[in-house]
Design a protein around this motif. Structure first.
Motif, short mmCIF file in Angstrom:
data_model
loop_
_atom_site.label_atom_id
_atom_site.label_comp_id
_atom_site.label_asym_id
_atom_site.label_seq_id
_atom_site.Cartn_x
_atom_site.Cartn_y
_atom_site.Cartn_z
N HIS A 184 45.75 22.29 23.07
CA HIS A 184 45.18 21.05 23.60
C HIS A 184 43.67 21.20 23.83
CE1 HIS A 184 48.73 18.63 23.97
NE2 HIS A 184 49.35 19.49 24.75
N ILE A 185 43.26 22.32 24.38
CA ILE A 185 41.84 22.54 24.64
C ILE A 185 41.05 22.57 23.34
CG2 ILE A 185 40.17 24.21 25.55
CD1 ILE A 185 42.23 24.95 27.67
N GLU A 186 41.63 23.14 22.30
CA GLU A 186 40.92 23.23 21.03
C GLU A 186 40.78 21.88 20.34
OE1 GLU A 186 43.06 26.16 18.89
OE2 GLU A 186 42.10 27.86 19.91
N THR A 187 41.50 20.86 20.81
CA THR A 187 41.32 19.52 20.24
C THR A 187 40.07 18.83 20.77
OG1 THR A 187 42.68 18.46 21.95
CG2 THR A 187 43.82 19.24 19.99
N VAL A 188 39.48 19.36 21.83
CA VAL A 188 38.24 18.80 22.37
C VAL A 188 37.09 19.19 21.45
CG1 VAL A 188 36.69 18.78 24.37
CG2 VAL A 188 39.16 19.01 24.70
N PRO A 189 36.16 18.27 21.17
CA PRO A 189 35.01 18.64 20.33
C PRO A 189 34.31 19.88 20.88
CG PRO A 189 35.06 16.27 20.68
CD PRO A 189 36.15 16.85 21.53
N HIS A 203 37.63 15.50 26.46
CA HIS A 203 37.57 16.61 27.42
C HIS A 203 38.16 16.18 28.76
CE1 HIS A 203 35.01 20.17 29.09
NE2 HIS A 203 36.27 20.27 29.39
N ARG A 204 37.82 14.98 29.22
CA ARG A 204 38.35 14.49 30.49
C ARG A 204 39.88 14.30 30.41
NH1 ARG A 204 35.00 10.90 31.09
NH2 ARG A 204 33.71 11.74 32.78
N GLU A 205 40.35 13.81 29.27
CA GLU A 205 41.79 13.59 29.11
C GLU A 205 42.56 14.90 29.13
OE1 GLU A 205 44.90 12.04 25.65
OE2 GLU A 205 42.75 11.59 25.49
N ARG A 207 42.63 16.36 32.67
CA ARG A 207 43.59 15.67 33.52
C ARG A 207 45.03 16.07 33.16
NH1 ARG A 207 41.91 11.04 32.55
NH2 ARG A 207 40.55 10.72 34.35
N ARG A 208 45.30 16.23 31.85
CA ARG A 208 46.65 16.57 31.43
C ARG A 208 47.03 17.99 31.84
NH1 ARG A 208 48.25 15.80 25.22
NH2 ARG A 208 47.83 13.64 25.87
N LEU A 209 46.08 18.93 31.74
CA LEU A 209 46.37 20.31 32.07
C LEU A 209 46.16 20.63 33.55
CD1 LEU A 209 44.91 22.22 28.98
CD2 LEU A 209 47.21 21.34 29.35
N GLY A 210 45.55 19.71 34.28
CA GLY A 210 45.43 19.87 35.72
C GLY A 210 44.30 20.76 36.18
N PHE A 211 43.16 20.78 35.48
CA PHE A 211 42.00 21.50 36.00
C PHE A 211 40.85 20.51 36.21
CE2 PHE A 211 41.64 21.93 31.37
CZ PHE A 211 40.30 21.64 31.13
N ALA A 212 40.06 20.78 37.26
CA ALA A 212 39.02 19.83 37.66
C ALA A 212 37.63 20.43 37.62
CB ALA A 212 39.31 19.31 39.07
N ALA A 213 37.50 21.72 37.39
CA ALA A 213 36.18 22.36 37.36
C ALA A 213 36.28 23.60 36.49
CB ALA A 213 35.71 22.71 38.77
#
Length: 504
Positions: free
Chosen positions: A156-161, A199-201, A204-210
């Motif tokens: 999922h993270i690797e789908t972020v630009p 990135h924001r999506e 939110r899906r993986l539950g990290f905020a920082a």
């Protein structure tokens, strides 16, 4: 002399070496009492932004408010303040020493990456993280490993630009430029202006905020990758935590560089050894072939070969050259190529093939010896004529028998002034399989030779009937049984070769 509590373990050389980084000299300039603790003396922040409890806590913590209300306030002077700060720095250095000791005990690149993630998460007070290994020289290996993140989460993270991710910004900055990016702090991703929607999506899906990211780069090692630690809530590490994790990351990068070089060498040796062996086995009517080869981390001289010969015959060979490393691999390649030439010219006489090979070895490489076994196979007649030079006897596996082939005792090639040994003939029944192997299969068991032979015989006898028709399955079963618990794939100084020839 300062009275530093005895429970603080002082590493004097480490402390002196780190004084310039830690600012110890600045403490001696304090001339006025200070009533308010600074950042280094402040109580630990909450779990999200503080050092994890798995890491030893510094000794310089402030007393709780309830305790402070019961004890009369004592004015501290410059000496007490200096002692408190020194105790805190010693505690921090002790923590770094312990974490570094744990890191240097890792022997593989994968273990070192996981240890770096765990220690870094404890230092910055995070729960999850990832490392993107992407060496700047482009030679690889390139991989992404996570802490507290499943493989799907990393996907999922690797789908972020890439440009929107912290590690993308760190890795895409040309290494060595003045003013390069040293760290990336994003204390509140969901409230950050201009953040990529994807990135924001994902956050939110993986539950990290920082997130907090550091490059894995030093002047000597160059750029190896980047590490990112993720917080469950908006947070960021304080200055003290950044300093500690920065020191740790620089030391860890040097260790990673050494392990990376070892990993590359192992991969190169394995590739070279595999390229010198047959890329595929020939298809000859009347016989089915399968082969398994396991090489050690330094590369070894065990080899096998199968080549079609005139009159629908087949030449089968296994052997082992003494030594390990590049020289043994190169010698193995030369020996195998020479045996192929001799087999084409006089393969029907295995003794002549090995005699010529022994003469070549004695003239070209007098300091090296080798074992070898060559078999001239006639599939239509279910017959093998073979000769061995100091090599292990073949094992015949069938429905009604599992027995070692009796071969004459002979010396390895290069050990005597003139090698000579008689050949033997094997007549196999339809459905029977002949196993040729190197002594590395026996040595890797760790048992005495006689017990290792018995283990091999028992493994071949216990092959299920359903697997006996497939030499590939039979070879795998024998390997797993003789070398259980992953010994067939684990790193070892011993190479392993196992070749199966089943007569139809």
């Amino acid at each position: 002399m300062l009275d530093i509590p005895s429970r603080v373990r002082v590493h004097v050389e480490t402390l002196l070496a780190a004084q310039n980084d830690m600012g110890v000299c600045d403490a001696f300039e304090q001339n006025e009492p200070v009533g308010k603790p600074d950042a280094m003396n402040a109580p630990h922040p909450p779990k999200v932004a503080g050092i994890d409890s798995t890491v030893p806590a510094p000794a310089h913590t402030v007393a709780p408010a309830s305790a402070a209300s019961d004890v009369p306030r004592v004015t501290t002077g410059p000496g007490a303040l200096l002692q408190d700060r020194l105790a805190g720095w010693v505690s921090d250095l002790t923590t770094l020493h312990e974490l570094t000791e744990r890191l240097v005990r890792t022997a593989t690149l994968a273990d070192a990456l996981q240890e770096l993630l765990r220690a870094g998460a404890a230092l910055v007070g995070a729960r999850r993280g990832l490392i993107v290994l992407e060496p700047g020289d482009g030679l690889g290996p390139r991989t992404t490993v996570g802490l507290g993140l499943a493989q799907a989460d990393l996907g999922h993270i690797e789908t972020v630009p890439r440009a929107s991710l912290p590690y993308g910004e760190l890795l895409d900055t040309p290494a060595g430029l003045p003013g390069g990016v040293a760290e990336i702090v994003r204390s509140d991703l969901l409230a950050e202006d201009g953040l990529d929607p994807r990135h924001r999506e994902v956050a939110r899906r993986l539950g990290f905020a920082a997130s907090y990211a550091l490059p894995l780069s030093t002047e000597t090692a160059g750029r190896l990758g980047a590490a990112v630690w993720l917080y469950d809530e908006p947070a960021e590490p304080v200055e003290r935590q950044r300093h500690l994790v920065g020191l740790y990351a620089r030391s860890a990068t040097e260790h990673l560089a050494r392990l990376l070089e070892v990993e590359r060498t192992r991969a190169s040796m394995a590739t070279m050894a595999e390229e010198l062996l047959p890329s595929r086995l020939p298809r000859v009517a009347g016989v089915q072939l399968a082969a398994r080869h396991r090489t050690g981390p330094r590369g070894g001289g065990d080899w096998y070969d199968a080549l079609p010969l005139p009159d629908a015959a087949l030449g089968l060979a296994v052997g082992s050259v003494t030594g390990s490393g590049p020289s043994a691999v190169a010698a193995m390649g030369r020996l195998r190529a020479s045996l192929r030439a001799y087999a084409v010219m006089e393969g029907e006489d295995p003794v002549a093939v090995l005699s010529d090979l022994e003469l070549l070895l004695r003239l070209t490489e007098p300091a090296r010896s080798a074992t070898a076994l060559f078999a001239y196979c006639e599939p239509a007649a279910h017959k093998l004529t073979l000769a061995g030079a100091g090599h292990c006897p073949p094992l015949l596996v069938g429905e009604r028998r599992t027995e070692f082939v009796e071969t004459s005792v002979s010396a390895p090639l290069g050990m005597l002034a003139c090698w000579e040994a008689p050949s033997v003939e094997i007549h196999a029944e339809p459905g029977e399989t002949v196993l040729l192997y190197t002594d590395g299969l026996l040595h890797r068991t760790g048992d005495p030779v006689d017990r290792a032979f018995a283990r091999l015989h028992a493994a071949a006898s216990a092959v299920p009937r359903a697997l006996r028709r497939d030499p590939e399955a039979l070879a795998d079963h024998v390997l797993r049984t003789v070398l259980p618990d992953g010994l067939d794939t684990a790193d070892s100084e011993e190479d392993v070769v196992l070749m199966a020839a089943r007569f139809e």
